[in-house]
Scaffold this active site. Structure first.
Site, PDB file in Angstrom:
ATOM      1  N   SER A 246       7.095 -10.311  10.107  1.00  9.65           N
ATOM      2  CA  SER A 246       6.745 -11.389   9.182  1.00  9.65           C
ATOM      3  C   SER A 246       7.726 -12.542   9.326  1.00  9.65           C
ATOM      4  O   SER A 246       8.926 -12.405   9.049  1.00  9.65           O
ATOM      5  CB  SER A 246       6.766 -10.881   7.746  1.00  9.65           C
ATOM      6  OG  SER A 246       6.585 -11.971   6.878  1.00  9.65           O
TER       7      SER A 246
ATOM      8  N   HIS B  28       3.102 -12.311  12.040  1.00  7.99           N
ATOM      9  CA  HIS B  28       2.513 -12.320  10.691  1.00  7.99           C
ATOM     10  C   HIS B  28       3.030 -13.562   9.963  1.00  7.99           C
ATOM     11  O   HIS B  28       4.239 -13.750   9.804  1.00  7.99           O
ATOM     12  CB  HIS B  28       2.891 -11.043   9.938  1.00  7.99           C
ATOM     13  CG  HIS B  28       2.219 -10.918   8.610  1.00  7.99           C
ATOM     14  ND1 HIS B  28       0.919 -10.476   8.468  1.00  7.99           N
ATOM     15  CD2 HIS B  28       2.655 -11.197   7.349  1.00  7.99           C
ATOM     16  CE1 HIS B  28       0.589 -10.479   7.184  1.00  7.99           C
ATOM     17  NE2 HIS B  28       1.624 -10.918   6.481  1.00  7.99           N
TER      18      HIS B  28
ATOM     19  N   ASP C 263       2.866 -15.850   6.584  1.00  2.00           N
ATOM     20  CA  ASP C 263       2.536 -15.804   5.157  1.00  2.00           C
ATOM     21  C   ASP C 263       2.449 -17.202   4.561  1.00  2.00           C
ATOM     22  O   ASP C 263       3.450 -17.924   4.523  1.00  2.00           O
ATOM     23  CB  ASP C 263       3.614 -15.019   4.411  1.00  2.00           C
ATOM     24  CG  ASP C 263       3.550 -13.536   4.716  1.00  2.00           C
ATOM     25  OD1 ASP C 263       2.471 -12.940   4.527  1.00  2.00           O
ATOM     26  OD2 ASP C 263       4.581 -12.978   5.154  1.00  2.00           O
TER      27      ASP C 263
ATOM     28  N   MET D 280       1.800 -19.331   1.179  1.00  2.00           N
ATOM     29  CA  MET D 280       1.802 -19.195  -0.281  1.00  2.00           C
ATOM     30  C   MET D 280       1.712 -20.569  -0.931  1.00  2.00           C
ATOM     31  O   MET D 280       2.401 -21.504  -0.505  1.00  2.00           O
ATOM     32  CB  MET D 280       3.102 -18.533  -0.734  1.00  2.00           C
ATOM     33  CG  MET D 280       3.360 -17.202  -0.065  1.00  2.00           C
ATOM     34  SD  MET D 280       4.945 -16.551  -0.595  1.00  2.00           S
ATOM     35  CE  MET D 280       5.049 -15.082   0.426  1.00  2.00           C
TER      36      MET D 280
ATOM     37  N   HIS E 149      -1.862 -14.720   6.856  1.00  2.78           N
ATOM     38  CA  HIS E 149      -2.142 -14.097   5.559  1.00  2.78           C
ATOM     39  C   HIS E 149      -2.083 -15.182   4.483  1.00  2.78           C
ATOM     40  O   HIS E 149      -1.008 -15.680   4.162  1.00  2.78           O
ATOM     41  CB  HIS E 149      -1.085 -13.000   5.328  1.00  2.78           C
ATOM     42  CG  HIS E 149      -1.122 -12.360   3.985  1.00  2.78           C
ATOM     43  ND1 HIS E 149      -0.081 -11.595   3.503  1.00  2.78           N
ATOM     44  CD2 HIS E 149      -2.062 -12.356   3.004  1.00  2.78           C
ATOM     45  CE1 HIS E 149      -0.376 -11.150   2.296  1.00  2.78           C
ATOM     46  NE2 HIS E 149      -1.565 -11.604   1.963  1.00  2.78           N
TER      47      HIS E 149
ATOM     48  N   MET F  70      -2.095 -16.467   0.887  1.00  2.00           N
ATOM     49  CA  MET F  70      -1.901 -16.139  -0.530  1.00  2.00           C
ATOM     50  C   MET F  70      -2.111 -17.437  -1.295  1.00  2.00           C
ATOM     51  O   MET F  70      -1.175 -18.018  -1.856  1.00  2.00           O
ATOM     52  CB  MET F  70      -0.506 -15.549  -0.741  1.00  2.00           C
ATOM     53  CG  MET F  70      -0.399 -14.123  -0.247  1.00  2.00           C
ATOM     54  SD  MET F  70       1.291 -13.604   0.058  1.00  2.00           S
ATOM     55  CE  MET F  70       1.484 -14.182   1.745  1.00  2.00           C
TER      56      MET F  70
ATOM     57  N   MET G  99      -1.628  -4.701   0.454  1.00  2.00           N
ATOM     58  CA  MET G  99      -0.307  -5.072  -0.051  1.00  2.00           C
ATOM     59  C   MET G  99       0.374  -3.838  -0.658  1.00  2.00           C
ATOM     60  O   MET G  99      -0.180  -3.189  -1.541  1.00  2.00           O
ATOM     61  CB  MET G  99      -0.410  -6.161  -1.123  1.00  2.00           C
ATOM     62  CG  MET G  99      -0.948  -7.495  -0.639  1.00  2.00           C
ATOM     63  SD  MET G  99      -0.096  -8.183   0.790  1.00  2.00           S
ATOM     64  CE  MET G  99       1.613  -8.224   0.232  1.00  2.00           C
TER      65      MET G  99
ATOM     66  N   GLY H 128       4.217 -12.407  -2.598  1.00  5.32           N
ATOM     67  CA  GLY H 128       5.001 -13.560  -3.037  1.00  5.32           C
ATOM     68  C   GLY H 128       6.391 -13.621  -2.424  1.00  5.32           C
ATOM     69  O   GLY H 128       6.930 -14.704  -2.229  1.00  5.32           O
TER      70      GLY H 128
ATOM     71  N   GLY I  54      11.216  -8.534   1.201  1.00  3.59           N
ATOM     72  CA  GLY I  54      12.336  -7.705   0.758  1.00  3.59           C
ATOM     73  C   GLY I  54      12.148  -6.960  -0.545  1.00  3.59           C
ATOM     74  O   GLY I  54      13.128  -6.578  -1.187  1.00  3.59           O
TER      75      GLY I  54
ATOM     76  N   ASP J 100       1.399  -4.244   4.324  1.00  7.40           N
ATOM     77  CA  ASP J 100       2.256  -5.418   4.182  1.00  7.40           C
ATOM     78  C   ASP J 100       3.185  -5.277   2.982  1.00  7.40           C
ATOM     79  O   ASP J 100       2.750  -5.354   1.834  1.00  7.40           O
ATOM     80  CB  ASP J 100       1.355  -6.658   4.030  1.00  7.40           C
ATOM     81  CG  ASP J 100       2.142  -7.952   4.120  1.00  7.40           C
ATOM     82  OD1 ASP J 100       3.354  -7.902   4.363  1.00  7.40           O
ATOM     83  OD2 ASP J 100       1.506  -9.017   3.946  1.00  7.40           O
ATOM     84  N   GLY J 101       4.476  -5.079   3.268  1.00 13.60           N
ATOM     85  CA  GLY J 101       5.492  -5.046   2.221  1.00 13.60           C
ATOM     86  C   GLY J 101       6.285  -3.749   2.221  1.00 13.60           C
ATOM     87  O   GLY J 101       5.721  -2.665   2.139  1.00 13.60           O
ATOM     88  N   GLY J 102       7.595  -3.866   2.343  1.00 12.81           N
ATOM     89  CA  GLY J 102       8.464  -2.702   2.230  1.00 12.81           C
ATOM     90  C   GLY J 102       8.350  -1.697   3.356  1.00 12.81           C
ATOM     91  O   GLY J 102       8.714  -0.528   3.180  1.00 12.81           O
TER      92      GLY J 102
HETATM   93  C1  DX5 Z   1       4.771 -10.741   0.844  1.00 11.87           C
HETATM   94  C2  DX5 Z   1       4.320 -11.041   2.247  1.00 11.87           C
HETATM   95  C3  DX5 Z   1       4.852 -10.121   3.259  1.00 11.87           C
HETATM   96  C4  DX5 Z   1       6.356 -10.093   3.372  1.00 11.87           C
HETATM   97  C5  DX5 Z   1       6.751  -8.707   3.772  1.00 11.87           C
HETATM   98  O1  DX5 Z   1       4.054 -11.511  -0.037  1.00 11.87           O
HETATM   99  O2  DX5 Z   1       2.903 -10.993   2.340  1.00 11.87           O
HETATM  100  O3  DX5 Z   1       4.266 -10.347   4.538  1.00 11.87           O
HETATM  101  O4  DX5 Z   1       6.869 -11.024   4.264  1.00 11.87           O
HETATM  102  O5  DX5 Z   1       8.118  -8.645   3.718  1.00 11.87           O
HETATM  103  P1  DX5 Z   1       8.943  -7.301   3.733  1.00 11.87           P
HETATM  104  O6  DX5 Z   1       8.598  -6.578   5.001  1.00 11.87           O
HETATM  105  O7  DX5 Z   1      10.345  -7.802   3.701  1.00 11.87           O
HETATM  106  O8  DX5 Z   1       8.568  -6.512   2.512  1.00 11.87           O
HETATM  107 ZN    ZN Z   2       1.920 -10.983   4.389  1.00 16.51          ZN
END
Ligand code: DX5
Ligand code: ZN
Length: 225
Positions: free
Chosen positions: A9, A34, A36, A38, A67, A69, A138, A143, A146, A176-178
């Site tokens: 990302s 990837h 993002d 927003m 992606h 958002m 997700m 948003g 980390g 996506d995430g963590g």
């Molecule tokens: C969050 C994003 C993710 C984010 C993931 O809203 O959609 O793509 O960058 O970040 P990590 O891998 O740090 O959780």
């Molecule tokens: Zn994302």
């Protein structure tokens, strides 16, 4: 194509050294970028828009997985195509006429993805699963990078995999995430195909090695539809 696909990302990249970080991804075992986007309305954060995406695309040698958002994502489909998106994912929660939006994305020659928030059950996708190329599940509230992984995602991922197999769809599951060394193996065992990783890659001492370590978790091989 070798799974899992790894999608670092760019949100977690060093924006003052973006060219360097794009080059790192180009030269790594990563499969996708990837990206993002927003809008400060759908999510409580603002990331970047078209000028930055176009600049990334100029240098990126891999698939651009965008992606969104943002609210009313259907307003900008042509613009994201022009900016270089190969895959465009819109949020289920932000799309009143999801079917129409997915076909508008395909009409532009992009793969069409649907992102779902942690509270959105996968069964809501049942009647549209065959029209989707990618579900971006997700595993944190969208948003920010980390954040802490939401454990319910494993069950959700397995449920979605079962739905995809039952439907005969060739839709991919992206998480996506963590994502990290603890969550990734369990996600792959639950049916995930694509792993997004932001903080885990970019906060590590050796991002290239970290990407390779995720890729090494390899599960299956398949033809791209
Ligand atoms: C969050 C994003 C993710 C984010 C993931 O809203 O959609 O793509 O960058 O970040 P990590 O891998 O740090 O959780
Ligand atoms: Zn994302």
């Amino acid at each position: 194509m070798n799974f899992p696909l790894i999608a670092p990302s760019v949100l977690s990249a060093d924006f003052a050294n973006l060219g360097r970080d794009i080059e790192m991804i180009n030269n790594s075992e990563a499969d996708w970028f990837h990206i993002d986007v927003m809008d400060g309305v759908f999510v409580p954060n603002i990331s970047f828009g078209f000028p930055v995406i176009k600049a990334i695309q100029k240098q990126a040698k891999k698939t651009m997985d965008v992606h969104l958002m943002i609210v009313q994502p259907e307003r900008y489909i042509k613009d994201f195509k022009a900016a270089g998106a190969d895959i465009l994912s819109v949020h289920y929660e932000a799309s009143t006429h999801l079917h129409r939006t997915l076909y508008a994305i395909k009409e532009e020659g992009m793969k069409a993805g649907v992102a779902i928030n942690p509270h959105t059950p996968v069964h809501l996708l049942k009647d549209i699963i065959k029209d989707i190329d990618l579900v971006c599940m997700m595993s944190v509230n969208p948003g920010f990078g980390g954040q802490k992984f939401i454990e319910q995602t494993y069950t959700k991922c397995a449920d979605l995999k079962a739905m995809i197999l039952a439907s005969g769809s060739d839709c991919l599951i992206e998480i996506d995430g963590g994502v990290n060394e603890i969550t990734a193996p369990k996600l792959l065992a639950s049916g995930a195909d694509v792993l997004v990783a932001g903080n885990y890659v970019f906060a590590s001492n050796n991002p290239t090695e970290t990407i390779a370590s995720l890729k090494k978790l390899g599960t299956h091989t398949t033809q791209l539809a």
